[in-house]
Design a protein around this motif. Structure first.
Motif: not given
Length: 269
Positions: A200, A204-205, A244, A261, A263-264
Motif C-alpha cells: 500500500p 499510494e506514495e 487493488t 487506493s 479513493e480511486d
C-alpha cells in the motif's frame, strides 16, 4: 538544492564470499522522483540502494551520483548528497541522547550552534520527538528509534533520502508521520527512494517502482502498471494492495491500470 541524478550503468556486485547479489542493473533516478524498490528477500534490492551513498562499491559497472563516481569518492562525501535511513535503527543510532543524535550530522556539515539548535527543534517538532530530546534513544521503543534515525538524516537536508523498510515496526501514528514526511520531501524537490514490502505504501506514495528479482532489475514503471502485470507479480510473489485485488474482483477500473487506493475505487462505484 543541487541536481543529484543517480545513474546506474551495468552495475553488478559480488560479495567477497563469491555471492552475486546484483547484476547488470541499468537505471536512472532523476532529482525529485519518488521511487520504491521492491522484491523478495535476497532479490538484491537493499544491496542495490546501498550503492547509492557508497556503503557498497560496484564490482562491475558504475554508479554516478550527480557528477561523482561512487567508486572514486568516500562515503562521507556521498552521504552529503544521499542520506540513508537503515531498516534497523540499532545499526545507525549511537549518541547518548536524541538531541545529540539529531545534532551529530548537522555538526559534521559545518552548521553553527544556533543553526543546529533551530534545526533540531524543527525536526523534533516535525517527527513528534520534542518530549524525548534528553532521553537516550535506546530507552525508546523500536518504532520511536526508527523515527529518530529517519529524523537525524532528514535534518541534514540531503538531495536524496533512502528509506529502508520505513514502516516496518511502526504503529499507525508512526506510519502517518512517515507518509507526511515523504510528502514534504517531495514538495521540497527531494528524491525519495523507499525499499519496502509494504505494497500500500508503494502503491499510494511512490510514483515509480523498480522490481528486483534474482539479482536483476526486471521491471521499472509506475505502480498502476506493476500491480496489473500478472507475469511480474507471479514471478516475484508480490501481492498487490487489498484494494487493488478487491477492485479487480469487482471489475473496477479500465483493465489497463490497477486501482491503487480506496479513493480511486470509489470513482467506479
Amino acid at each position: 538544492m543541487s541536481e543529484t541524478q543517480i545513474t546506474c550503468t551495468k552495475v553488478g556486485h559480488t560479495y567477497p564470499n563469491g555471492v552475486e547479489a546484483i547484476k547488470n542493473v541499468d537505471a536512472t533516478i532523476k532529482q525529485g522522483e519518488m521511487v520504491s524498490v521492491v522484491g523478495q528477500n535476497g532479490s538484491g534490492k537493499t544491496t542495490l540502494v546501498k550503492h547509492f551513498n557508497g556503503l557498497l562499491k560496484p564490482t562491475d559497472g558504475d554508479i554516478m551520483i550527480g557528477d561523482l563516481n561512487t567508486r572514486e569518492n568516500p562515503v562521507g562525501l556521498l552521504a552529503e548528497k544521499v542520506g540513508y535511513v537503515f531498516q534497523n535503527p540499532n545499526h545507525q543510532i549511537f549518541a547518548a541522547s536524541v538531541h545529540e543524535e539529531l545534532s551529530f550530522g548537522l555538526k559534521n556539515i559545518g552548521l553553527n550552534e544556533s543553526e543546529i539548535e533551530k534545526k533540531v527543534q524543527d525536526i523534533a517538532d516535525e517527527f513528534l520527538l520534542t518530549e524525548y530530546l534528553e532521553l537516550n534513544p535506546y530507552r525508546l521503543g523500536f518504532s520511536l528509534r526508527k523515527t529518530v534515525g529517519m529524523a537525524s538524516i532528514i535534518a541534514m537536508e540531503p538531495d536524496v533520502v533512502i528509506l529502508d523498510e520505513p514502516t516496518t515496526g511502526q504503529d499507525y501514528s508512526g506510519v502517518k508521520t512517515i507518509k507526511e514526511s515523504m510528502a514534504k520531501l517531495k514538495s521540497e524537490g527531494k528524491t525519495v527512494i523507499v525499499v519496502s514490502h509494504d505494497m500500500p505504501l508503494v502503491a499510494e506514495e511512490t510514483d515509480r517502482v523498480l522490481v528486483m528479482c534474482n539479482t536483476e532489475l526486471i521491471f521499472d514503471g509506475p505502480p498502476a502498471d506493476l500491480f496489473i502485470n500478472k507475469p511480474i507479480l507471479e514471478k516475484t510473489n508480490l501481492k498487490p494492495p487489498q484494494i487493488t485485488s478487491f477492485s479487480e474482483a469487482k471489475n473496477f477500473g479500465d483493465n489497463k491500470k490497477a486501482v491503487l487506493s480506496v479513493e480511486d475505487a470509489i470513482k467506479y462505484v
